[in-house]
Design a protein around this motif. Structure first.
Motif, PDB file in Angstrom:
ATOM      1  N   VAL A   1       0.840  -1.204   0.000  1.00  0.00           N
ATOM      2  CA  VAL A   1       0.000   0.000   0.000  1.00  0.00           C
ATOM      3  C   VAL A   1       0.873   1.252   0.000  1.00  0.00           C
ATOM      4  N   SER A   2       2.059   1.162   0.622  1.00  0.00           N
ATOM      5  CA  SER A   2       2.918   2.352   0.678  1.00  0.00           C
ATOM      6  C   SER A   2       3.310   2.801  -0.724  1.00  0.00           C
ATOM      7  N   LEU A   3       3.518   1.836  -1.632  1.00  0.00           N
ATOM      8  CA  LEU A   3       3.873   2.227  -2.998  1.00  0.00           C
ATOM      9  C   LEU A   3       2.707   2.932  -3.684  1.00  0.00           C
ATOM     10  N   MET A   4       1.478   2.583  -3.279  1.00  0.00           N
ATOM     11  CA  MET A   4       0.320   3.221  -3.903  1.00  0.00           C
ATOM     12  C   MET A   4       0.119   4.640  -3.409  1.00  0.00           C
ATOM     13  N   VAL A   5       0.392   4.882  -2.120  1.00  0.00           N
ATOM     14  CA  VAL A   5       0.092   6.203  -1.581  1.00  0.00           C
ATOM     15  C   VAL A   5       1.264   7.165  -1.723  1.00  0.00           C
ATOM     16  N   ALA A   6       2.478   6.632  -1.925  1.00  0.00           N
ATOM     17  CA  ALA A   6       3.643   7.517  -2.023  1.00  0.00           C
ATOM     18  C   ALA A   6       3.495   8.564  -3.138  1.00  0.00           C
ATOM     19  N   PRO A   7       2.999   8.208  -4.335  1.00  0.00           N
ATOM     20  CA  PRO A   7       2.887   9.250  -5.370  1.00  0.00           C
ATOM     21  C   PRO A   7       1.964  10.403  -4.998  1.00  0.00           C
ATOM     22  N   ILE A   8       0.859  10.086  -4.305  1.00  0.00           N
ATOM     23  CA  ILE A   8      -0.062  11.162  -3.908  1.00  0.00           C
ATOM     24  C   ILE A   8       0.631  12.091  -2.931  1.00  0.00           C
TER      25      ILE A   8
END
Lengths: 360, 483
Positions: free
Chosen positions: A218-225
């Protein structure tokens, strides 16, 4: 169409302005005598097309409002049924057996928060570093490419991240998890029940499907935001202050730590919380990775975890009428949690110095 | 922070220069006032500008009466530049951020970090694992690099170099995460992707043990396209008009609508799916279908599109709108001819990015569309499947061929998202008010047409009192002609 009102008798503005020259005639600017001139009242007379336009726009705004409120109201009404049945035990019960009226969100909500916390712990250093790199270090061509790539990363579907976490990451992280639990097992969250570090042939399955792996995915998903919110804040740091720091002899990191980071503090906090809100609501990647357990599982490295959205995806199919209402209650709890996090984030960003003009 | 020793040098020159007039200030009245002025200027420049780029106006120390007269004329004529002390002419500082020894430091540290890690993992300590090797190598590299920089520089320099390296590696890690995710999916799906039947067949004929030459995901592609089309038909008009309402009409209630929309962006997508499942399917007794999935996607996409469009519309410069209103345009004409064309690229971007989000979303579809391996082109009846849902169901199966199909579906879905994304970049990316080249051409053509139209009209008649009256009467009747 906006038509200027016709001058009427007795209108103070018109009466005073009628003689434009100043009475003394010495070329001083004209000062209104008597009552101060009040601003003219502008009244626009709208024609039929304009009324249709306004009416249409209002109607669509109203429709959106009705849809959104319907979602919220329907959720609350259906949830109220389940909440009435169990009352406060809804928050303290760990099991999920709605048909025997023994259900609660203690386990799933804790699991959700744990997964989101692991995700934020991994994503914040990465996204802060990347945002600083993009805004301070990268040359211009690289900057544009990186911004595009980060935006693209935010658009990659979550099921793709889920696949990656399940088939690739899990195998790589088991070693790290074993190492952490062997050496730092005395810290409660790193403890793993049933692990035997002295046995080299022990199966690795106790370390799979854990909160830790789901959190990294999940961290990879939220890092761009998070990264794009922070970059926005950092890039607004005033050039005068940056140059001031350089003129005083600061190195680049000295400038960043003295000017950019304090300036972008609101962006960092707001971006972090925005990512946290996304991480709380993530479903499919978590559902693919974890093996659901219905008890509070504080050991993040150990097999078994749960989250509210995974619970809904798991149980919606076989839910009875009351079971559906219980799921609604869980969904409502999750919604309220993300709502609080998001509103806090946007108010922090809006109140900070860097976020005064930016939109989250 | 480091202050280079050279930076202090000009201060010495400065103080020397401002000392000299003070020394012979008692010579005459005019000189005294002059020197006071120059003295204060001198001390000022010392206080605020340590570089002392412009030395203060100085009266020649050896001057006689003529110098006293010269004190009255503009200072530019009586200024002399101080002579720089030539002892040890200053060399140009090298202001480049990265010098050759920095490169050498970096390479040396990298080599030593890798060697230390290999030594630890291969010979000394009982360690294993690629991840651990990378972490240990990185930490050893950082330590060696700090040591090397410390040999040639001071504390602030060491911190600067170390943090620069850390920021580089943070960006590198995030990007390598992206490439790992994309690359892994494409590599695992490649075996299914290069069979053309993957795009032309549905999965109904493919049994669990059938090879990859049988079956494909055409049904999921059709389902995705139908669902997203229905969702867009619902969300784009509703979302854009709602954004226009929020920014251009406003008034009572628009703030409330904005707050509610903002709150709804926090709605987890699975809850949107659960809402449609509980109302549309359980209460209204419609069947699981593509339409239900499209409704769930609409509930999820609507706040995203409204919010993005709202931001874009608020960026339209106010003076453009005011100019239109000043020309007498009614509000709807202002919106239609000025606001929306100005913000067009941004609006397109917001819609496309909302589409990209909707196309990749699994959980609302999971609850509302059902799952089928058959081709179903009717979104109103019968279960339908979308690409992300097909991915999700395929990888849950234990057969390696099915998993390969799942990865291929994910790769295909990702390529679809990338295409949408590139489209968004091509269409948008311009700030409001910056027209594309085709828009410039079109605007020029339109204004050329306007010139012809104006030239055909009867020449304007000089405004007389009677004309003014008739004009104002005309205006208040509420008619606008050509705008």
């Amino acid at each position: 169409m906006t038509a200027a009102p016709e001058p009427r008798d007795g209108d103070p503005t018109v009466a005073v302005i009628s003689d434009g020259r100043d009475p003394a005639g010495v070329g001083r600017p004209w000062v209104p005598a008597g009552r101060p001139a009040t601003p003219r009242r502008l009244r626009a007379k709208s024609n039929a097309a304009d009324r249709v336009f306004r009416g249409g726009a209002r109607a669509s705004g109203f429709t959106v409002l009705v849809i959104m409120l319907a979602v919220g109201l329907f959720l609350s009404l259906r949830a109220a049924e389940a909440l009435k049945a169990v009352g406060f035990r809804f928050v303290t019960t760990q099991e999920w057996q709605p048909d025997t009226h023994r259900f609660g969100i203690a386990a799933v909500l804790t699991g959700t928060v744990l997964i989101a916390s692991v995700a934020v712990c991994f994503s914040v250093p990465l996204s802060t570093g990347t945002a600083l790199f993009i805004s301070e270090i990268a040359p211009r061509w690289m900057k544009r490419a990186l911004v595009t790539l980060v935006d693209l990363m935010a658009a990659v579907p979550s099921v793709v991240y889920g696949l990656w976490g399940l088939f690739f990451l899990q195998g790589q992280v088991v070693g790290l998890a074993r190492w952490l639990s062997t050496w730092f097992g005395w810290i409660p969250i790193f403890a793993v029940d049933g692990a035997d570090p002295t046995n080299p042939l022990a199966t690795a399955s106790v370390y799979t499907a854990s909160t830790f792996i789901a959190g990294i995915t999940v961290s990879l998903m939220v890092a761009p935001i998070q990264c794009s919110v922070m970059r926005e804040a950092f890039s607004q740091a005033p050039p005068g202050e940056r140059e001031g720091a350089y003129a005083l002899g600061a190195t680049r990191w000295g400038m960043v730590s003295a000017v950019v980071l304090p300036f972008g503090k609101g962006g960092i906090i707001g971006g972090t919380m925005l990512g946290l809100g996304r991480a709380l609501g993530e479903t499919i990647a978590v559902y693919l990775i974890i093996s659901p357990v219905f008890q509070i599982q504080p050991h993040i490295l150990q097999n078994g975890a749960n989250s509210v959205s995974a619970l809904i995806a798991l149980r919606y199919g076989d839910a009875s009428g009351f079971g559906m209402s219980a799921l609604m209650a869980a969904g409502l709890a999750l919604f309220i949690l993300t709502l609080i996090v998001n509103f806090t984030a946007s108010s922090i960003v809006a109140r900070s110095r860097s976020g005064a003009q930016s939109e989250v | 922070m480091t202050i280079e020793p050279q930076a202090i040098e000009p201060q010495g020159i400065d103080s020397q220069a401002s000392d000299s007039p003070a020394s012979d200030s008692p010579a005459s009245d005019s000189r005294a006032s002059d020197s006071r002025a120059s003295d204060s200027r001198g001390s000022d420049s010392r206080a605020i500008d340590p570089q002392g780029s412009e030395p203060p106006a100085v009266v020649q120390p050896g001057g006689n009466g003529s110098a006293a007269v010269a004190g009255a004329v503009p200072a530019a004529e009586s200024t002399t530049l101080p002579v720089r002390p030539l002892a040890g002419a200053p060399t140009r500082r090298d202001l480049r951020v990265f010098r050759r020894d920095d490169w050498l430091n970096l390479c040396g540290a990298l080599a030593s970090g890798v060697s230390v890690a290999l030594l630890l993992f291969g010979r000394i300590a009982p360690l294993s694992g690629v991840l651990g090797l990378i972490v240990v190598a990185y930490l050893a590299f950082l330590a060696a690099y700090a040591l090397l920089v410390r040999l040639g520089g001071d504390g602030p320099q060491v911190r600067d170099r170390i943090w620069t390296v850390v920021l580089y590696s943070a960006a590198g890690t995030l990007m390598s995460g992206l490439f790992l995710v994309v690359g892994f999916t494409v590599v695992r799906g490649a075996s299914a992707l290069h069979h053309p039947n993957f795009f032309t067949q549905d999965l109904s004929d493919a049994g669990p043990l059938d090879p990859l030459t049988v079956g494909g995901i055409e049904h999921a592609l059709v389902g995705t396209l139908e669902m997203i089309t229905i969702a867009l038909v619902i969300t784009v008009p509703l979302g854009l008009t709602c954004a226009v309402y929020l920014t251009q009409v406003g008034g009572f209630g628009s703030r409330f609508v904005r707050t509610v929309v903002e709150a709804m962006t926090a709605l987890p997508s699975i809850v949107a799916g659960l809402f449609i499942y509980a109302t549309w399917i359980l209460i209204l007794h419609f069947e699981l279908s593509g339409l239900a999935a499209a409704l769930a996607l609409s509930v999820m996409m609507l706040p995203i599109i409204i919010r993005a469009a709202d931001v874009v519309l608020r960026l339209v410069p106010g003076n453009l709108r005011e100019a239109a209103e000043a020309l007498g345009a009614p509000r709807w004409r202002t919106v239609w001819h000025v606001v929306l064309p100005t913000a067009r690229s941004g609006l397109a971007t917001s819609v496309i990015l909302g589409t990209a989000r909707g196309i990749g979303e699994t959980s609302p579809v999971l609850l509302t569309a059902g799952y089928t391996t058959f081709m179903n082109t009717d979104p109103l009846h019968g279960p339908q499947v979308s690409l992300p849902l097909a991915t999700f169901e395929l990888v849950k199966s234990p057969q390696p061929t099915m998993i390969a199909r799942g990865f291929a579906t994910a790769a295909f879905l990702m390529s679809l998202v990338v295409v949408l994304f590139v489209l968004a970049r091509a269409v948008g990316g311009r700030a409001p008010g910056q027209p594309s080249s085709r828009q410039v051409v079109r605007n020029a053509q339109r204004s050329a047409r306007d010139v012809i139209r104006f030239s055909r009209r009867p020449a304007p008649i000089a405004l007389t009192a009677s004309r003014v009256n008739s004009h104002s009467a005309d205006d208040t009747s509420g008619e606008t002609r050509e705008f």
